[in-house]
Design a protein around this motif. Sequence first.
Motif, PDB file in Angstrom:
ATOM      1  N   TYR A  15       1.263   8.533   4.720  1.00 13.28           N
ATOM      2  CA  TYR A  15       0.910   9.962   4.785  1.00 13.28           C
ATOM      3  C   TYR A  15       1.803  10.860   4.309  1.00 13.28           C
ATOM      4  O   TYR A  15       1.549  11.951   3.644  1.00 13.28           O
ATOM      5  N   ALA A  16       3.393  10.383   4.543  1.00 11.83           N
ATOM      6  CA  ALA A  16       4.277  11.371   4.083  1.00 11.83           C
ATOM      7  C   ALA A  16       4.175  11.444   2.674  1.00 11.83           C
ATOM      8  O   ALA A  16       4.359  12.763   2.011  1.00 11.83           O
ATOM      9  N   ALA A  17       4.134  10.322   1.721  1.00 10.42           N
ATOM     10  CA  ALA A  17       4.087  10.588   0.319  1.00 10.42           C
ATOM     11  C   ALA A  17       2.871  11.406  -0.117  1.00 10.42           C
ATOM     12  O   ALA A  17       2.805  11.899  -1.026  1.00 10.42           O
ATOM     13  N   GLU A  18       1.496  11.416   0.795  1.00  8.90           N
ATOM     14  CA  GLU A  18       0.505  12.189   0.160  1.00  8.90           C
ATOM     15  C   GLU A  18       0.543  13.744   0.968  1.00  8.90           C
ATOM     16  O   GLU A  18      -0.115  14.385   0.665  1.00  8.90           O
ATOM     17  N   GLY A  19       1.734  14.187   1.586  1.00  7.22           N
ATOM     18  CA  GLY A  19       2.070  15.305   2.216  1.00  7.22           C
ATOM     19  C   GLY A  19       1.271  15.474   3.431  1.00  7.22           C
ATOM     20  O   GLY A  19       1.137  16.636   3.706  1.00  7.22           O
ATOM     21  N   LYS A  20       0.731  14.698   4.001  1.00  8.70           N
ATOM     22  CA  LYS A  20      -0.110  14.629   5.278  1.00  8.70           C
ATOM     23  C   LYS A  20       0.855  14.829   6.590  1.00  8.70           C
ATOM     24  O   LYS A  20       0.934  13.591   7.353  1.00  8.70           O
ATOM     25  N   GLN A  21       1.260  15.766   6.698  1.00  4.75           N
ATOM     26  CA  GLN A  21       2.463  15.543   7.839  1.00  4.75           C
ATOM     27  C   GLN A  21       1.771  15.544   9.115  1.00  4.75           C
ATOM     28  O   GLN A  21       2.400  15.133   9.920  1.00  4.75           O
ATOM     29  N   ALA A  60       5.508  -1.838  12.589  1.00  2.00           N
ATOM     30  CA  ALA A  60       5.420  -1.764  11.124  1.00  2.00           C
ATOM     31  C   ALA A  60       4.334  -1.016  10.753  1.00  2.00           C
ATOM     32  O   ALA A  60       4.184  -0.023   9.965  1.00  2.00           O
ATOM     33  N   SER A  61       2.983  -1.278  11.655  1.00  2.29           N
ATOM     34  CA  SER A  61       1.859  -0.459  11.232  1.00  2.29           C
ATOM     35  C   SER A  61       2.082   1.091  11.474  1.00  2.29           C
ATOM     36  O   SER A  61       1.458   1.739  10.369  1.00  2.29           O
ATOM     37  N   TYR A  62       2.772   1.559  12.347  1.00  2.00           N
ATOM     38  CA  TYR A  62       3.015   2.961  12.264  1.00  2.00           C
ATOM     39  C   TYR A  62       3.777   3.466  11.324  1.00  2.00           C
ATOM     40  O   TYR A  62       3.819   4.496  10.737  1.00  2.00           O
ATOM     41  N   ILE A  63       5.023   3.021  11.117  1.00  2.00           N
ATOM     42  CA  ILE A  63       6.028   3.427  10.340  1.00  2.00           C
ATOM     43  C   ILE A  63       5.777   3.292   8.816  1.00  2.00           C
ATOM     44  O   ILE A  63       5.979   4.363   7.880  1.00  2.00           O
ATOM     45  N   LEU A  64       4.918   2.079   8.382  1.00  2.00           N
ATOM     46  CA  LEU A  64       4.862   1.939   6.944  1.00  2.00           C
ATOM     47  C   LEU A  64       3.422   2.883   6.611  1.00  2.00           C
ATOM     48  O   LEU A  64       3.351   3.718   5.591  1.00  2.00           O
ATOM     49  N   ASP A  95      -0.776  13.916   9.858  1.00  2.00           N
ATOM     50  CA  ASP A  95      -1.009  12.480  10.419  1.00  2.00           C
ATOM     51  C   ASP A  95       0.150  11.891  10.698  1.00  2.00           C
ATOM     52  O   ASP A  95       0.155  10.888  11.470  1.00  2.00           O
ATOM     53  N   VAL A  96       1.302  12.187   9.907  1.00  2.00           N
ATOM     54  CA  VAL A  96       2.467  11.438  10.519  1.00  2.00           C
ATOM     55  C   VAL A  96       2.856  11.910  11.926  1.00  2.00           C
ATOM     56  O   VAL A  96       3.427  10.902  12.406  1.00  2.00           O
ATOM     57  N   ALA A  97       2.777  13.013  12.087  1.00  2.00           N
ATOM     58  CA  ALA A  97       2.825  13.550  13.631  1.00  2.00           C
ATOM     59  C   ALA A  97       2.374  12.678  14.550  1.00  2.00           C
ATOM     60  O   ALA A  97       2.716  12.415  15.665  1.00  2.00           O
ATOM     61  N   ARG A  98       0.974  12.575  14.239  1.00  2.00           N
ATOM     62  CA  ARG A  98      -0.058  12.005  15.035  1.00  2.00           C
ATOM     63  C   ARG A  98       0.364  10.499  15.330  1.00  2.00           C
ATOM     64  O   ARG A  98       0.445  10.061  16.412  1.00  2.00           O
ATOM     65  N   LEU A  99       1.012   9.686  14.273  1.00  2.00           N
ATOM     66  CA  LEU A  99       1.366   8.544  14.502  1.00  2.00           C
ATOM     67  C   LEU A  99       2.592   8.349  15.269  1.00  2.00           C
ATOM     68  O   LEU A  99       2.789   7.557  15.879  1.00  2.00           O
ATOM     69  N   ARG A 100       3.506   9.188  15.067  1.00  2.00           N
ATOM     70  CA  ARG A 100       4.666   9.506  15.665  1.00  2.00           C
ATOM     71  C   ARG A 100       4.634   9.553  17.406  1.00  2.00           C
ATOM     72  O   ARG A 100       5.160   8.925  18.149  1.00  2.00           O
ATOM     73  N   CYS A 134       0.850  -1.149  -0.018  1.00  2.00           N
ATOM     74  CA  CYS A 134      -0.057  -0.029  -0.030  1.00  2.00           C
ATOM     75  C   CYS A 134       0.868   1.360  -0.210  1.00  2.00           C
ATOM     76  O   CYS A 134       0.607   2.290  -0.588  1.00  2.00           O
ATOM     77  N   ARG A 135       1.940   1.031   0.714  1.00  2.00           N
ATOM     78  CA  ARG A 135       2.908   2.432   0.759  1.00  2.00           C
ATOM     79  C   ARG A 135       3.386   2.507  -0.744  1.00  2.00           C
ATOM     80  O   ARG A 135       3.540   3.667  -1.288  1.00  2.00           O
ATOM     81  N   LEU A 136       3.934   1.452  -1.375  1.00  2.00           N
ATOM     82  CA  LEU A 136       4.304   1.659  -2.642  1.00  2.00           C
ATOM     83  C   LEU A 136       3.474   1.846  -3.595  1.00  2.00           C
ATOM     84  O   LEU A 136       3.877   2.764  -4.250  1.00  2.00           O
ATOM     85  N   HIS A 137       2.184   1.700  -3.613  1.00  2.00           N
ATOM     86  CA  HIS A 137       1.314   1.977  -4.628  1.00  2.00           C
ATOM     87  C   HIS A 137       0.389   3.145  -4.028  1.00  2.00           C
ATOM     88  O   HIS A 137      -0.347   3.675  -4.795  1.00  2.00           O
ATOM     89  N   GLY A 138       0.859   3.696  -3.012  1.00  2.00           N
ATOM     90  CA  GLY A 138       0.023   4.839  -2.380  1.00  2.00           C
ATOM     91  C   GLY A 138      -1.528   4.541  -2.105  1.00  2.00           C
ATOM     92  O   GLY A 138      -2.334   5.654  -2.560  1.00  2.00           O
ATOM     93  N   CYS A 139      -1.803   3.365  -1.819  1.00  2.00           N
ATOM     94  CA  CYS A 139      -3.106   3.248  -1.562  1.00  2.00           C
ATOM     95  C   CYS A 139      -3.376   3.424  -0.037  1.00  2.00           C
ATOM     96  O   CYS A 139      -3.425   2.686   0.806  1.00  2.00           O
ATOM     97  N   MET A 140      -4.098   4.604   0.326  1.00  2.00           N
ATOM     98  CA  MET A 140      -4.420   5.054   1.722  1.00  2.00           C
ATOM     99  C   MET A 140      -5.256   4.338   2.265  1.00  2.00           C
ATOM    100  O   MET A 140      -5.163   3.695   3.555  1.00  2.00           O
TER     101      MET A 140
END
Length: 761
Positions: free
Chosen positions: A584-590, A575-579, A592-597, A550-556
Amino acid sequence: MSLVSKNYSVLLKLCNEVQTQTQAKKLHCFVLRTLSFQDTFLSNNLITVYAKLGNLTYANKVFEQIPHPNLFSWNIIISSYSKTGKLSEMREMFVRMPDKDGVSWNSVISGYVNYGSRRDALDVFKLMLRDGYWNVNRITFSTMLILVSSRFSVGLGKQIHGLVVKFGFESYVFVGSSLVDMYSKGGLIYDAKRVFDELTEHNVVVGNTMITALLRCGKIECSKHLFREMPDRDSISWTSMVTGLTQNGLEREAVDLFRDMRLEGLVIDQFTFGSVLTACGGLLALDQGKQIHAYIVRTDFTDNIYVGSALVDMYSKCKSIRYAEHVFMRMSRKNIISWTAMLVGYGQNGCSEEAVQVFSEMQRNGIEPDDFTLGSVISSCANLASLEEGTQFHCQALVSGLILFITVSNALITLYGKCGSIEDSHQLFSEMHIKDEVSWTALVSGYAQFGKAKETIDLFETMLLNGLKPDGVTFIAILSACSRAGHVEKGYQYFHSMVQEHNVMPILDHYTCMIDLLSRVGRLEDAKGFIERMPYRPDAVGLTTLLSSCRLHGCMEIGEWAANALCQLEPQNPASYILLSSIYAAEGKQDDVARLRKGMREKGVRKVPGYSWIKYKNKVYAFSADDQSNPYLDQIYVLLDKLSDKMINEGYIPDTSPIVQDVQETEKIKMLRHHSEKLAIAFGLIFLPPGLPIRIVKNLREATHQVAGAVTQFQEIILEYSISSKGRSPPILCEQIPGSSGKVPDADNGDTSKDLMAKGL
């Protein structure tokens, strides 16, 4: 016979009872000094005592000094040679005999049977029949039936049965028991049962033989009925049932029967303990195994090698390797079975390094390995991806001749396949005179792990054409090959053929392979639907594979679904958090990235740092991302910069999507450049001689494989990392460290290589 000779004979008998050869020799000297004439009776007793004490040289000298040896004298010396396997001396003495009786013939036949001279035994039996039927007795037929049982021949067995009937011995229980055993070992259980039913008398011996025969052929209910109906049952009857039930997969019933046996107050021997401990190991019944261990201590069987080995095996199978180790260390005596049980136990519990160490210790103690032991330690080397030690064991197999055993060759094929030396694996396979399903599966798995999908599929089809039956492991390999090659339809075909054509029930690993197959080709909806229809709950590997795709193909959408499922299954798996962060990072949703971190920090979820290491001159060099502790980093970075520039000139575009940190693109490229695996490869290019394969081992990899290839030119490095950047597995893959839980294939960071070396990795 004089009174003096009779008294001396009594004293000689006492020497035999206390097993003292010195006293026997002293008494012999006293006889020679005090008696002017030594009668045949006394000489026969001297021969007997020397033979029983193992001094055949003296026994023969006494015999040769008898002026007129009688038939008893000849039979004693022939019987002595027969029991000790001195077949040429036995034959010579037998030929010299002026007269022969049934004892003489039976001794010679027994000697040949017990020491594997089948043809000679048959020849002597034929001569015995020609010499006169009066010499033939029940011992003769029982011995010949033992011969047939060891190497069953239907024709010969039935001929001897016919002679038994002709000479009127069919009603003898002693002979009947041998006939039952002979037919059952040949798989003719109905003939065995008919012989048993026709016997006019049944004693406990023939009953035990029949029970063993029925259990050997899987006739469980018949054996239970016979056991219940036996008027007299001894310890052997109960032990036979416990052993047979265990061997037929009825471990629970075996343990229950052992409990009843104890209540009956019967004597329990080493074989009973060995069988019931095997049953506990099969059931993973640690508590019951400990109870039986306590009973063993109370009955003073702790020093028994057979029981000690069974305890080691039981604790190993119950995943209590430290208990097994404790039992093994306290054993005062050890044989090849004991050492092998400990070695295999280490291997079963992921302690492959300890398995190799115990093998070395076994040899230092003067115990030579058999094919099973050597095959087991080679398998441990394969689990460690330790080619260097594995090749040493290969040499040992060649020198000792154990390479001819299929168990050893199969283990070596697996070793070379797991270590990436697929050419060596195939060559060894080609040189094998006999190949079984395990041989083919080992080679198929090797090609699958090496990434050669076409060769894997071709080998599998050839295996089927040769009439060999694939098992679950074979199908894991072929499904993995289809996944690598993107053969979706063929993968489905093989998956469905497991049950329909080969009667192999799919397990979770097969479903995970299908998830990987669909995920790799981007059929993410199909992969999700497949997971929802599975009869098993998906494991972390399957969900991580889908999430990574999903990360590779951008399927959110599906990525979020897979991440949530993985969080529920393993809340502490990073794995679930990092992938998902990468998606989210590829989609520019920083945000959401911060929320996961933040969620990772609050839940205490920590990413397992990635390490790569390489062996050079018997020393392990470990690397982690941006590790500054290695003294050769300046040289490594210079080479990596040159390689990266050349790769970019060839058209390589770095894929920075796995980097979730909010940094400049140039910094992301630098982070990828200093990936631990690249550091290890650069180290190998600098220090390893040209032409040698570079073998990198990692603790983190989505697909936990380890192969190796010769990397001697910059163009090859460019090609490999160009392939890797497109999301496919690179030609240099890695074996996951035993005990590591990491499965996340992104830029690694964390502890330094010094920290890793301090942990003993």
